[in-house]
Design a protein around this motif. Structure first.
Motif, PDB file in Angstrom:
ATOM      1  N   ARG A 272       4.781  -3.953   4.936  1.00 62.06           N
ATOM      2  CA  ARG A 272       3.596  -3.652   4.137  1.00 62.06           C
ATOM      3  C   ARG A 272       2.749  -4.900   3.929  1.00 62.06           C
ATOM      4  O   ARG A 272       3.269  -6.000   3.757  1.00 62.06           O
ATOM      5  N   ASP A 273       1.445  -4.712   3.920  1.00 58.45           N
ATOM      6  CA  ASP A 273       0.512  -5.812   3.690  1.00 58.45           C
ATOM      7  C   ASP A 273       0.091  -5.844   2.230  1.00 58.45           C
ATOM      8  O   ASP A 273      -0.471  -4.869   1.715  1.00 58.45           O
ATOM      9  N   TYR A 274       0.361  -6.955   1.566  1.00 59.37           N
ATOM     10  CA  TYR A 274      -0.109  -7.212   0.207  1.00 59.37           C
ATOM     11  C   TYR A 274      -1.052  -8.410   0.256  1.00 59.37           C
ATOM     12  O   TYR A 274      -0.771  -9.399   0.927  1.00 59.37           O
ATOM     13  N   VAL A 275      -2.148  -8.318  -0.461  1.00 54.73           N
ATOM     14  CA  VAL A 275      -3.139  -9.393  -0.527  1.00 54.73           C
ATOM     15  C   VAL A 275      -2.916 -10.180  -1.810  1.00 54.73           C
ATOM     16  O   VAL A 275      -2.597  -9.603  -2.854  1.00 54.73           O
ATOM     17  N   SER A 276      -3.092 -11.497  -1.747  1.00 61.91           N
ATOM     18  CA  SER A 276      -2.950 -12.328  -2.938  1.00 61.91           C
ATOM     19  C   SER A 276      -4.216 -13.137  -3.187  1.00 61.91           C
ATOM     20  O   SER A 276      -4.890 -13.565  -2.251  1.00 61.91           O
ATOM     21  N   GLY A 277      -4.527 -13.331  -4.454  1.00 66.40           N
ATOM     22  CA  GLY A 277      -5.679 -14.125  -4.855  1.00 66.40           C
ATOM     23  C   GLY A 277      -5.930 -13.937  -6.334  1.00 66.40           C
ATOM     24  O   GLY A 277      -5.209 -13.193  -7.011  1.00 66.40           O
ATOM     25  N   SER A 278      -6.944 -14.598  -6.859  1.00 67.94           N
ATOM     26  CA  SER A 278      -7.273 -14.358  -8.263  1.00 67.94           C
ATOM     27  C   SER A 278      -7.767 -12.922  -8.407  1.00 67.94           C
ATOM     28  O   SER A 278      -8.315 -12.338  -7.466  1.00 67.94           O
ATOM     29  N   LEU A 279      -7.581 -12.364  -9.589  1.00 68.46           N
ATOM     30  CA  LEU A 279      -7.978 -10.973  -9.805  1.00 68.46           C
ATOM     31  C   LEU A 279      -9.471 -10.790  -9.564  1.00 68.46           C
ATOM     32  O   LEU A 279      -9.889  -9.826  -8.921  1.00 68.46           O
ATOM     33  N   ARG A 309       2.341  -0.192  -4.380  1.00 67.50           N
ATOM     34  CA  ARG A 309       1.898   0.826  -3.424  1.00 67.50           C
ATOM     35  C   ARG A 309       1.111   1.922  -4.118  1.00 67.50           C
ATOM     36  O   ARG A 309       1.299   2.181  -5.299  1.00 67.50           O
ATOM     37  N   GLY A 310       0.241   2.648  -3.364  1.00 67.90           N
ATOM     38  CA  GLY A 310      -0.071   2.556  -1.971  1.00 67.90           C
ATOM     39  C   GLY A 310      -1.195   1.581  -1.669  1.00 67.90           C
ATOM     40  O   GLY A 310      -1.695   0.864  -2.546  1.00 67.90           O
ATOM     41  N   PRO A 311      -1.635   1.599  -0.394  1.00 69.79           N
ATOM     42  CA  PRO A 311      -2.701   0.706   0.048  1.00 69.79           C
ATOM     43  C   PRO A 311      -4.035   1.065  -0.606  1.00 69.79           C
ATOM     44  O   PRO A 311      -4.160   2.130  -1.220  1.00 69.79           O
ATOM     45  N   PRO A 312      -5.038   0.196  -0.482  1.00 72.41           N
ATOM     46  CA  PRO A 312      -6.334   0.466  -1.120  1.00 72.41           C
ATOM     47  C   PRO A 312      -6.968   1.790  -0.715  1.00 72.41           C
ATOM     48  O   PRO A 312      -7.703   2.396  -1.501  1.00 72.41           O
ATOM     49  N   ASP A 313      -6.694   2.252   0.511  1.00 76.80           N
ATOM     50  CA  ASP A 313      -7.282   3.514   0.975  1.00 76.80           C
ATOM     51  C   ASP A 313      -6.306   4.687   0.845  1.00 76.80           C
ATOM     52  O   ASP A 313      -6.441   5.704   1.517  1.00 76.80           O
ATOM     53  N   SER A 314      -5.340   4.552  -0.055  1.00 75.35           N
ATOM     54  CA  SER A 314      -4.323   5.584  -0.225  1.00 75.35           C
ATOM     55  C   SER A 314      -4.938   6.937  -0.563  1.00 75.35           C
ATOM     56  O   SER A 314      -5.821   7.040  -1.415  1.00 75.35           O
ATOM     57  N   GLN A 315      -4.457   7.975   0.086  1.00 75.17           N
ATOM     58  CA  GLN A 315      -4.877   9.330  -0.246  1.00 75.17           C
ATOM     59  C   GLN A 315      -4.094   9.889  -1.429  1.00 75.17           C
ATOM     60  O   GLN A 315      -4.463  10.911  -2.001  1.00 75.17           O
ATOM     61  N   ASP A 316      -3.003   9.214  -1.793  1.00 74.81           N
ATOM     62  CA  ASP A 316      -2.204   9.654  -2.934  1.00 74.81           C
ATOM     63  C   ASP A 316      -2.715   9.084  -4.254  1.00 74.81           C
ATOM     64  O   ASP A 316      -2.340   9.568  -5.324  1.00 74.81           O
ATOM     65  N   LEU A 317      -3.541   8.034  -4.178  1.00 71.48           N
ATOM     66  CA  LEU A 317      -4.037   7.363  -5.379  1.00 71.48           C
ATOM     67  C   LEU A 317      -2.848   6.967  -6.260  1.00 71.48           C
ATOM     68  O   LEU A 317      -1.984   6.236  -5.824  1.00 71.48           O
TER      69      LEU A 317
END
Length: 350
Positions: A272-279, A309-317
């Protein structure tokens, strides 16, 4: 429910759009079917189902009974509607530095309380030497639901409820993660009680906010809390202060480094891809959050908000299926473990 006829944007409007789902209620119904009954024995709590607040709290009590020398049940006090805000402290050595984890501040994000109980269980039962080392070298203070009224409401009435249950005329609820007295209501929040991101009538107005603030103020130095983790969903992000400004915290480079290492560890574990940075840089500007307050006002140097989870484009929200609980919680724990280990190498826990 979203029916096919409910599509608002027409094909000739020349506006790019994507329909996430044609029947959101079906997702909710499937999710509710994954909830174990409130009457279930708390010893049956697992990470293949979702559980009521009562069951989670009873499970915390059972962990304290089973591990009396390591687990202490904590109670911040009552919520707006009189529910306890319960957590646990896991102790191996009274002189250890402490890691604080809060979850469930947004009621509909069921995966965060589930991840919190998973982390507690791992710290108590894992045979992995690295996990045992974490349990021995640090004390852990974990509150699975810091918005118990809202969490209960999502099981009983509205699965997508986000806020607490405070009454304002005919409206209810404050977004507790916009209510903290750190640049309160300056960006990414609302003064409108009907809004999902309503910041409240004043900074720190809500009882749940006051409970957490009072707890941290009373214990940050006494318990030597050096790390603050807030568990949320969704979007797969590991974020650090600030949320209200692009200005960088003094240890920005360290927090960025730790976050990137944690993202890489998750990638190696699950793909899985997680992005890191300041909010502010990573998701959107927001003010009055618990993470910013913990870092700026309480002086906790390592502070993160995880969007699981899920990703930013998740269909499950926010309606994450129960089959995702264990792998998601494992990713969260892997990220925390990686951050703590990296911070230790830089001397944050000396």
């Amino acid at each position: 429910m979203l029916a096919r006829s409910a599509r608002i944007v027409h094909s000739d409007d020349k506006v790019k759009h994507r329909v996430l789902t044609y029947n959101f209620q079906e997702k909710i119904d499937r999710n509710l079917a994954e909830v174990q009954p409130e009457s279930i024995d708390a010893s049956q709590l697992d990470w293949r189902h979702f559980f009521h607040l009562k069951t989670m709290y009873e499970w915390l009590d059972k962990m304290a009974e089973k591990y009396p020398n390591r687990v202490t049940v904590l109670d911040m006090g009552s919520s707006t509607q009189g529910n306890a805000i319960k957590g646990v402290k896991l102790t191996s050595n009274a002189n250890n530095k402490a890691i604080f984890i809060e979850s469930g501040i947004h009621a509909r994000e069921w995966i965060s309380p589930a991840a919190a109980t998973y982390i507690i269980n791992q710290l108590l039962t894992s045979q992995d030497p690295k996990v045992q080392q974490l349990a021995q070298n640090y004390n852990w203070i974990i509150f699975p639901s810091v918005n118990p009224d809202g969490y209960k409401y999502t099981f009983e009435h509205d699965r997508m409820w986000r806020k607490n249950r405070q009454l304002f005329g005919t409206c209810r609820g404050v977004d507790l993660n916009r209510n903290y007295p750190d640049h309160w209501n300056s960006t990414g929040s609302s003064s409108d009680p009907t809004r999902y991101d309503y910041a409240g009538p004043s900074a720190g107005s809500e009882l749940e906010t006051k409970r957490l603030i009072d707890f941290i103020r009373a214990n940050a130095d006494k318990e030597q809390i050096k790390t603050y983790i807030a568990l949320h969903s969704y979007s797969q992000m590991l974020m650090f202060p600030y949320g209200y400004t692009k200005e960088r915290v003094s240890n920005y480079d360290d927090l960025q480094e730790f976050g990137k290492k944690a993202s890489a560890a998750i990638k190696a574990e699950s793909g899985r891809d997680y992005v890191s940075g300041s909010l502010f840089e990573t998701i959107y500007p927001s003010s009055g959050g618990s993470m910013d307050w913990a870092h700026s006002e309480a002086g906790i140097p390592i502070a993160y908000t995880f969007e699981l989870r899920g990703p930013p484009d998740s269909q499950d929200l926010f309606i994450l299926p129960a089959v995702e609980i264990q792998p998601t919680a494992s990713e969260a724990f892997t990220a925390i473990r990686t951050i703590v280990e990296a911070a230790a190498e830089k001397g944050y826990y000396k």
